[in-house]
Every structure is written in structure tokens, then in C-alpha cells.
Design an enzyme around this catalytic site. Structure first.
Site, mmCIF file in Angstrom:
data_model
loop_
_atom_site.group_PDB
_atom_site.id
_atom_site.type_symbol
_atom_site.label_atom_id
_atom_site.label_comp_id
_atom_site.label_asym_id
_atom_site.label_seq_id
_atom_site.Cartn_x
_atom_site.Cartn_y
_atom_site.Cartn_z
ATOM 1 N N CYS A 180 -8.213 -10.500 -4.298
ATOM 2 C CA CYS A 180 -7.249 -9.419 -4.335
ATOM 3 C C CYS A 180 -6.681 -9.335 -2.938
ATOM 4 O O CYS A 180 -7.406 -9.115 -1.989
ATOM 5 C CB CYS A 180 -8.044 -8.171 -4.701
ATOM 6 S SG CYS A 180 -7.213 -6.647 -4.586
ATOM 7 N N CYS A 185 -4.055 -3.765 -1.829
ATOM 8 C CA CYS A 185 -4.935 -2.642 -2.139
ATOM 9 C C CYS A 185 -4.774 -2.162 -3.577
ATOM 10 O O CYS A 185 -5.647 -1.518 -4.121
ATOM 11 C CB CYS A 185 -4.626 -1.482 -1.211
ATOM 12 S SG CYS A 185 -4.756 -1.939 0.512
ATOM 13 N N SER A 186 -3.624 -2.449 -4.150
ATOM 14 C CA SER A 186 -3.307 -1.810 -5.424
ATOM 15 C C SER A 186 -3.604 -2.698 -6.617
ATOM 16 O O SER A 186 -3.148 -2.442 -7.705
ATOM 17 C CB SER A 186 -1.828 -1.435 -5.433
ATOM 18 O OG SER A 186 -1.050 -2.558 -5.058
ATOM 19 N N CYS A 187 -4.401 -3.739 -6.385
ATOM 20 C CA CYS A 187 -4.512 -4.746 -7.438
ATOM 21 C C CYS A 187 -5.725 -4.551 -8.333
ATOM 22 O O CYS A 187 -5.882 -5.228 -9.323
ATOM 23 C CB CYS A 187 -4.599 -6.128 -6.802
ATOM 24 S SG CYS A 187 -6.007 -6.289 -5.717
#
Lengths: 130, 222
Positions: free
Chosen positions: B118, B121-123
Site C-alpha cells: 500500500c 494512506c487511503s488504500c
């Protein structure tokens, strides 16, 4: 398929991966609090989750433009910055109120002896404190 | 920490000179400022904040994803659906919402092992896997998983046969991957619930395998 950005950070490949068991999900307590506030404000319908992910995405994009290579440790810093921004944009608190409150907490922390809980009332400039 | 009742209603005469305190970091001050203002204005309740943290730490965790995987082990039609349209198949079990959209499921077989990293951060798919562990977001993991996935897996105690290829997937905000680990041998006839107990968070990001029931038996826990 291969993350180019990660592959470029080859220096990191020399470092150990810090794992203990399943590993904690929050590195520090403030991360947990920042996380929980976003979930709570979403539940309070201050914003939709897609508004939130858009806000977070903008912070991450802005940080990477200014040279942040999105190391794992900075994820919650972006999270916090996006939270401040969306709270201000949605009118839940003004930027100046946040700044003033932050300064009040700093004064309160300085005025609090070590080992005592830091309370906002300890701010020497707060009404009602000695 | 900050949780718990905070003094409210104080009229703050701040003068905007901004300096760090000896025992609170700048970040901690920002979090306290937000939290105390939002509590005062009634947007958040301190007890609810604690409950949210506890829920994500202990309840949501990876158990939702484990149920998805267990269903795919017992129901070939569900498995086909999951591999074809993971978002819909996962949603059908009631797990959707916060970062649970745009899911893609990739299956581990004897020929291919999938590992997810990843880079943003938003994954991470919150509803399915809970919150990511700290190490998963670390730069060393992300770099080394790409450069030397077999070495990273070995470090995690996962040794794969040399003929098993390793694919590394980059989860992003647009596509979030869920690894469907191989069903362990010796689990014929197990209920979905019992099977789900074998599915760890690590196994769903490919950093581990599903628990082998023989190892549980050896520890006297089966």
C-alpha cells in the site's frame, strides 16, 4: 502492478520491518483519537465518507507535491490535516478557534506539573483558573 | 489521554502566540484543540470516541474479511462472484462503506502467491480488514515487498515452494486488494464460522497463510 514510488525508496530496503505479533494499529494515542473523530463526525453526518476521502486525498497529493514521500509514519499527519480542513470547511469550528484553542492547550500543558493530568482549566489565561 | 470529560464552557482569551509545551507535541496539541472544541459544540461525545477506537481495535479488525474468505472456501459460486466483482460480493455479506469500495480479490494457489502493499494512506479496506497495522504502512515493508517479496515472506515465517510465483499488488485509493488465501488441508466438513477462525489479517494481505489446523492441534487449541 509494481509500485514505482515504493521501488524508488530503495534505501528503506535496508531497514528492518518492525513487527511484533499482529502489531499495534496505532503508533501513538493521538492517531487513534484523530481516527475516531473522523468516524464520529461522519456518523454525525458532518460529511459523507466520499467527501472525507476526497479531503484526505487532497492532503496527500499536496504533501507529495511538496516532497513528502508518503512514508507510513505520515499517514495520520495527513489524516489530521484533512480533518482540520474539513472541520473548518464545514463550519464546525473556525481556523482561528482551532489556533486559539491549541495555544490554550499549550499554556495549560506548561502550567501543569509533570505527572498531573493536563486540563484546559490549567491554562493561566482561562477564566476561572487562579 | 484526552478522552474523558473535558472542562467546557471556558471562555478562552487566546492571543495566538503559538509555542510548544514541554510535554505535549505540536500534533497532540492540534488533536486536543479539535477534540475539545468538537465536544463542546456537541459534534462528538468522548465516550463514543473511545468506543470507536475499541471497535476498530478489537471488533471490526479482520473478522469481516475472514468471513468473506471462509464463504469463498465453502461456496464455489460465491468464490466466482468474489473474484469477478469483489465489491458486490463483499457488500452482499453486509460489509461496505468506509473505504470498502473498489475491492479486487486475488486468489492464492499452488502456482501463485499474492502479496499486497500500500503506497498511500487511503488504500486500506477498512470494513473488511479493519485498520492497518503500523508495520504495513512502513516504508521498509513497502520497499522490500517490491524488491524482494520472497525474502520478506521468509522473514514473516512464510516459505513458499520455489515453483510458486509471487505477485505484488499495489493497493491504491482506486483499487484495494483482498488476498484469498488457500484453504488449509484437513478442514473438510468444517463450518464457515470455524473456517473463518483460520483466516488471519496477514493471510488476507498475503503476508501470511491461513492457519494450519494441525498447528492449532499441536498447541492444544483445536
Amino acid at each position: 502492478m509494481i509500485p514505482r514510488k515504493a521501488a524508488l525508496d530503495a534505501g528503506d530496503a535496508l531497514l528492518p520491518i518492525a513487527r511484533e505479533g499482529d502489531g499495534p494499529i496505532f503508533g501513538e494515542a493521538w492517531e487513534a483519537e484523530a481516527f475516531a473523530m473522523v468516524v464520529a463526525l461522519h456518523e454525525a453526518k458532518l460529511f459523507s465518507w466520499s467527501e472525507w476521502t476526497a479531503a484526505l486525498g487532497r492532503e496527500i497529493a499536496a504533501a507529495s507535491r511538496s516532497g513528502d514521500r508518503d512514508s507510513g509514519g505520515s499517514c495520520y499527519l495527513h489524516w489530521l490535516a484533512a480533518l482540520e480542513r474539513i472541520v473548518v470547511d464545514k463550519g464546525a469550528a473556525s481556523r482561528s478557534a482551532l489556533e486559539q484553542r491549541k495555544a490554550a492547550w499549550a499554556r495549560a500543558a506548561e502550567a501543569t506539573p509533570h505527572g498531573q493530568p493536563i486540563l484546559l482549566a490549567n491554562d493561566p489565561q482561562s477564566k476561572g483558573s487562579p | 489521554m484526552v478522552s474523558g470529560p473535558l472542562p467546557t464552557g471556558g471562555d478562552i482569551h487566546g492571543h495566538d502566540h503559538d509555542h510548544d509545551s514541554g510535554h505535549l507535541t505540536d500534533v497532540a496539541l492540534r488533536v486536543r484543540a479539535l477534540e475539545s472544541l468538537l465536544i463542546e459544540k456537541g459534534y462528538v461525545d468522548p465516550a463514543a470516541l473511545d468506543a470507536i477506537v475499541e471497535t476498530y481495535e478489537t471488533k471490526i479488525g479482520p473478522r469481516n474479511g475472514a468471513r468473506v474468505v471462509a464463504r469463498s472456501w465453502v461456496d464455489p459460486d460465491y468464490r466466482e462472484w468474489l473474484l469477478d466483482d469483489a465489491t458486490a460480493a463483499i457488500k452482499s455479506l453486509g460489509y461496505a462503506g468506509r473505504q470498502g469500495e473498489h475491492m479486487v480479490a486475488v486468489e492464492n494457489t499452488g502456482a501463485v502467491h499474492n502479496l499486497v502493499v500500500c503506497t498511500l494512506c487511503s488504500c486500506y479496506p477498512l470494513p473488511v480488514l479493519g485498520l492497518p497495522p503500523v508495520w504495513y504502512k512502513s516504508a521498509p515493508y513497502r520497499s522490500r515487498a517490491v524488491i524482494d517479496p520472497r525474502g520478506v515472506l521468509a522473514e514473516f515465517g512464510v516459505s513458499l515452494p520455489p515453483e510458486t510465483k509471487i505477485r505484488v499488488w499495489d493497493s491504491t485509493a482506486e483499487i484495494r486488494y483482498l488476498v484469498v488465501p488457500m484453504r488449509p488441508a484437513g478442514t473438510d466438513g468444517w463450518s464457515e464460522e470455524r473456517l473463518a477462525s483460520l483466516v488471519t489479517r496477514d493471510s488476507m494481505i498475503g503476508a501470511g497463510l491461513a492457519i494450519d489446523p494441525r498447528s492449532l492441534a499441536a498447541e492444544g487449541r483445536a
